[in-house]
Design an enzyme around this catalytic site. Structure first.
Site, PDB file in Angstrom:
ATOM      1  N   LYS A 177       4.938   7.127   4.697  1.00 57.29           N
ATOM      2  CA  LYS A 177       5.863   7.126   4.335  1.00 57.29           C
ATOM      3  C   LYS A 177       5.145   5.727   4.034  1.00 57.29           C
ATOM      4  CE  LYS A 177       7.514   3.179   5.332  1.00 57.29           C
ATOM      5  NZ  LYS A 177       8.249   2.803   3.713  1.00 57.29           N
ATOM      6  N   SER A 232       1.299  -5.188   6.748  1.00 55.49           N
ATOM      7  CA  SER A 232       0.786  -7.010   7.195  1.00 55.49           C
ATOM      8  C   SER A 232       0.653  -6.740   9.257  1.00 55.49           C
ATOM      9  CB  SER A 232       2.106  -7.423   6.881  1.00 55.49           C
ATOM     10  OG  SER A 232       3.356  -6.954   7.617  1.00 55.49           O
ATOM     11  N   GLU A 253      -5.198  -1.068  10.189  1.00 63.45           N
ATOM     12  CA  GLU A 253      -5.476  -1.906   9.069  1.00 63.45           C
ATOM     13  C   GLU A 253      -4.678  -2.777   8.777  1.00 63.45           C
ATOM     14  OE1 GLU A 253      -8.555  -1.085   7.540  1.00 63.45           O
ATOM     15  OE2 GLU A 253      -8.782   0.239   8.604  1.00 63.45           O
ATOM     16  N   CYS A 287      -5.847  -7.649   0.561  1.00 60.19           N
ATOM     17  CA  CYS A 287      -6.556  -7.568   2.346  1.00 60.19           C
ATOM     18  C   CYS A 287      -8.013  -7.692   2.735  1.00 60.19           C
ATOM     19  CB  CYS A 287      -5.724  -6.637   3.314  1.00 60.19           C
ATOM     20  SG  CYS A 287      -6.930  -4.973   2.776  1.00 60.19           S
ATOM     21  N   GLU A 384      -2.239 -15.363   4.370  1.00 61.91           N
ATOM     22  CA  GLU A 384      -2.849 -14.889   3.077  1.00 61.91           C
ATOM     23  C   GLU A 384      -2.279 -15.223   1.680  1.00 61.91           C
ATOM     24  OE1 GLU A 384      -1.940 -11.167   4.259  1.00 61.91           O
ATOM     25  OE2 GLU A 384      -3.859  -9.758   4.001  1.00 61.91           O
TER      26      GLU A 384
HETATM   27  P1  NAD Z   1       4.355  -4.314   5.100  1.00 65.72           P
HETATM   28  O1  NAD Z   1       3.849  -4.511   6.788  1.00 65.72           O
HETATM   29  O2  NAD Z   1       5.249  -5.791   4.761  1.00 65.72           O
HETATM   30  O3  NAD Z   1       4.630  -3.244   4.761  1.00 65.72           O
HETATM   31  C1  NAD Z   1       3.501  -2.141   4.998  1.00 65.72           C
HETATM   32  C2  NAD Z   1       3.778  -0.918   5.422  1.00 65.72           C
HETATM   33  O4  NAD Z   1       5.316  -1.271   6.360  1.00 65.72           O
HETATM   34  C3  NAD Z   1       5.572  -0.294   3.895  1.00 65.72           C
HETATM   35  O5  NAD Z   1       5.302   0.628   3.555  1.00 65.72           O
HETATM   36  C4  NAD Z   1       6.922  -1.265   5.020  1.00 65.72           C
HETATM   37  O6  NAD Z   1       7.923  -0.165   4.369  1.00 65.72           O
HETATM   38  C5  NAD Z   1       6.767  -0.599   5.951  1.00 65.72           C
HETATM   39  N1  NAD Z   1       7.275  -1.137   6.967  1.00 65.72           N
HETATM   40  C6  NAD Z   1       7.740  -2.707   6.953  1.00 65.72           C
HETATM   41  N2  NAD Z   1       8.588  -3.385   8.418  1.00 65.72           N
HETATM   42  C7  NAD Z   1       8.396  -1.525   8.865  1.00 65.72           C
HETATM   43  C8  NAD Z   1       8.790  -1.707  10.584  1.00 65.72           C
HETATM   44  N3  NAD Z   1       9.956  -2.628  10.805  1.00 65.72           N
HETATM   45  N4  NAD Z   1       8.533  -0.084  11.292  1.00 65.72           N
HETATM   46  C9  NAD Z   1       8.167  -0.003  10.250  1.00 65.72           C
HETATM   47  N5  NAD Z   1       7.424  -0.091   9.218  1.00 65.72           N
HETATM   48  C10 NAD Z   1       7.613  -0.712   8.142  1.00 65.72           C
HETATM   49  O7  NAD Z   1       3.196  -4.856   4.154  1.00 65.72           O
HETATM   50  P2  NAD Z   1       2.941  -4.528   2.882  1.00 65.72           P
HETATM   51  O8  NAD Z   1       3.464  -6.600   2.387  1.00 65.72           O
HETATM   52  O9  NAD Z   1       3.612  -3.571   1.770  1.00 65.72           O
HETATM   53  O10 NAD Z   1       1.810  -5.009   2.630  1.00 65.72           O
HETATM   54  C11 NAD Z   1       0.565  -6.348   2.405  1.00 65.72           C
HETATM   55  C12 NAD Z   1       0.789  -6.526   3.895  1.00 65.72           C
HETATM   56  O11 NAD Z   1      -0.874  -5.688   3.942  1.00 65.72           O
HETATM   57  C13 NAD Z   1      -1.262  -7.749   3.673  1.00 65.72           C
HETATM   58  O12 NAD Z   1      -0.958  -8.377   4.692  1.00 65.72           O
HETATM   59  C14 NAD Z   1      -2.568  -6.758   3.465  1.00 65.72           C
HETATM   60  O13 NAD Z   1      -3.343  -7.739   4.153  1.00 65.72           O
HETATM   61  C15 NAD Z   1      -2.272  -5.797   4.292  1.00 65.72           C
HETATM   62  N6  NAD Z   1      -3.302  -4.750   3.425  1.00 65.72           N
HETATM   63  C16 NAD Z   1      -4.561  -4.445   4.584  1.00 65.72           C
HETATM   64  C17 NAD Z   1      -4.920  -3.979   4.116  1.00 65.72           C
HETATM   65  C18 NAD Z   1      -5.888  -3.263   5.213  1.00 65.72           C
HETATM   66  O14 NAD Z   1      -7.396  -2.120   4.894  1.00 65.72           O
HETATM   67  N7  NAD Z   1      -6.945  -3.901   6.224  1.00 65.72           N
HETATM   68  C19 NAD Z   1      -5.417  -2.598   2.555  1.00 65.72           C
HETATM   69  C20 NAD Z   1      -3.823  -3.329   2.260  1.00 65.72           C
HETATM   70  C21 NAD Z   1      -3.671  -3.927   2.439  1.00 65.72           C
END
Ligand code: NAD
Length: 486
Positions: A177, A232, A253, A287, A384
């Site tokens: 997804k 996140s 992650e 991140c 962040e």
């Molecule tokens: P997000 O958590 O909003 O979304 C990430 C994914 O989760 C998306 O595909 C989104 O559609 C999905 N999602 C959102 N709500 C959901 C739910 N209730 N159920 C299932 N899936 C859901 O994060 P984002 O804004 O897309 O990405 C940024 C975040 O990702 C930052 O916090 C960043 O630090 C983190 N990140 C971490 C790493 C790592 O390796 N640690 C790498 C890249 C990004």
């Protein structure tokens, strides 16, 4: 700019299909706010259909030889690189980063395919005598089973290949997804995986604007055996809670709040160059982006001035334009968040050394910004930032620097600049982070274990650890009788 061709439907059981009910959603170019494409918007039933396909395919796929799976990954690696400009253009259009950075992500993302194609044949079990008695211990590795992979928008290709590479190598089937803000790159990559020979049902892809509605029932389904999430921390916590019902194996992650420490003995040229990379890679939307610059008081002014000069010289604009070093942020919420954090820091007493104001729309831009003399309690140091803003705080003693660095619930990465090997190593043992960059602003590498501690996550991606997340260890205890004793 016309976008390169990319599929826009769901991919289930080896076929491109419309979402149930035919719903579509728009994908935007953050530099112009124009609609790039309309993509099929998966409903809960599509999630179930995708999981059904993954479950059906798991048996045969898990029994393929390692060489077959490694060859598919190797072909996908070559085919992705052969289409690097197409991938990079698409990525810049939907995500905003400069074209050169998108190309760099294609190279980085493809490398996970090559890395895991080479690692796959090395997965092995053990055979050993039990320390006491005549039993023998035999361990074997098995694919964990159908996996749900959820990825963020900031690295639209690499966050997918970092999961798909080891899952394919291990013999798991998958439902991916991708983030709804950047599904196009993932869909193009899905097509490449099919062309590389991945059998139907092994990889299913379901973009959706209702992620919770679609993945919730899948996570509750006892046929799903693995959840790997990058995103996140709040969403990660929610998914961990949902996974408790079936004791689902999870890899997480999550978010970061990286400290970037500059000591009095640091090579300042290297520290400034490292800071530019650690802050500006991906426009700060990473991140592992340096989130807090913690600088020894004796070098703080010089470091701040040099960093402000370096960041101030970066050209901001649409990522496909020549010479641009900073593209658009992902959306209006990102600009609003960065604006809120900078304005609050300034109200707290920080000084703006460069940047600090978003330009007029259209386009979700925010300029490279350096904030000096940020007070230790300021909110920008706790959240962040996910944008091109560098807040600088000062310290006097090593103990104070470590305390500041560890004063966060996150623990993904830290950067340390010092010429003193003893200091670097002892910081490496005391800073609470899963990764530590020493005199470098870049730690991401497919051959290195990527991941965090504390609320930054569970598990590791890449390296030899990465494939373990998709394997179960099974042990057989074998009673051996001594033929001479008969
Ligand atoms: P997000 O958590 O909003 O979304 C990430 C994914 O989760 C998306 O595909 C989104 O559609 C999905 N999602 C959102 N709500 C959901 C739910 N209730 N159920 C299932 N899936 C859901 O994060 P984002 O804004 O897309 O990405 C940024 C975040 O990702 C930052 O916090 C960043 O630090 C983190 N990140 C971490 C790493 C790592 O390796 N640690 C790498 C890249 C990004």
């Amino acid at each position: 700019m016309t976008r390169p061709y990319t599929p826009t439907q769901l991919y289930i059981d080896g076929r491109w299909v419309d979402a149930t009910g035919g719903a579509l959603f728009p994908v935007h170019d953050p530099a112009t706010e124009e609609v790039l494409a309309q993509v099929s918007d998966a409903a809960a039933d599509d999630g179930t259909r995708a999981l059904d396909a993954a479950v059906r395919a798991q048996g045969d796929w898990g029994r393929t030889t390692v060489r077959e799976r490694a060859d598919i990954l190797r072909r996908a690696y070559e085919m992705t690189l052969a289409r690097i400009d197409e991938f990079a253009t698409l990525m810049t259009l939907e995500m905003g980063k400069p074209f050169a950075e998108s190309r760099a992500e294609v190279v980085y993302g493809a490398e996970f395919l090559r890395w895991f194609s080479e690692l796959a044949p090395q997965v092995a079990g053990r055979y050993l005598p039990a320390p006491v008695g005549s039993n023998r211990i035999l361990t074997v590795k098995r694919p964990v089973g159908p996996a749900l992979l959820i990825t963020p928008w900031n690295f639209p290709l690499a966050m997918a290949t970092r999961k798909i590479g080891p899952a394919v190598a291990a013999g798991c089937t998958m439902v991916l997804k991708p983030a709804e803000l950047t599904p196009l790159t993932a869909l193009l990559f899905t097509q490449v995986m099919g062309e590389a020979g991945l059998p139907a049902g092994v990889l299913n892809v379901i973009p959706t604007t209702r992620p919770g509605e679609v993945t919730g029932p899948m996570i509750k389904d006892r046929r799903l055996r693995k959840l790997s999430f990058t995103g996140s921390t709040p969403v990660g916590k929610l998914l961990i809670a949902q996974s408790a019902d079936t004791v689902l194996r999870v890899s997480m992650e999550l978010g970061g709040n990286a400290p970037f420490l500059v000591f009095a003995d640091a090579d300042l040229d290297a520290a400034v160059a490292g800071a530019v990379v650690a802050k500006m890679r991906n426009g700060g939307e990473s991140c592992v982006a340096a989130n807090r610059f913690i600088v020894h008081r004796s070098v703080a002014d010089e470091f701040a001035a040099r960093l402000a000069a370096a960041l101030g010289a970066i050209e901001m604009g649409p990522g496909l334009r020549d010479g641009v070093g900073l593209g658009a942020l992902i959306d209006d919420r990102a600009v609003a968040k960065v604006t809120r954090l900078v304005d609050a820091a300034v109200a707290d007493g920080a000084t703006v050394l460069t940047g600090g104001t978003a330009p007029e729309r259209p386009g979700f831009f925010y300029p490279p910004t350096v904030l000096g003399q940020v007070p230790a309690g300021s909110g920008i140091l706790r959240e962040e930032i996910f944008g091109p803003v560098a807040p600088i705080v000062t310290f006097d003693t090593d103990a104070e620097a470590i305390a500041l660095a560890n004063d966060t619930d996150f623990g993904l990465v830290a950067y340390v600049f010092t010429r003193d090997i003893n200091r670097a190593l002892s910081l490496g043992e005391r800073i609470e982070a899963g990764m530590i960059g020493v005199n470098t602003g870049l730690v991401s590498n497919p051959a290195a274990p990527f991941g965090g501690i504390k609320q930054s996550g569970l598990g590791r991606e890449g390296s030899v650890e990465g494939i373990e997340e998709y394997l179960e260890t099974v042990y057989m205890g074998i009673h051996l009788t001594d033929p001479d004793a008969e």
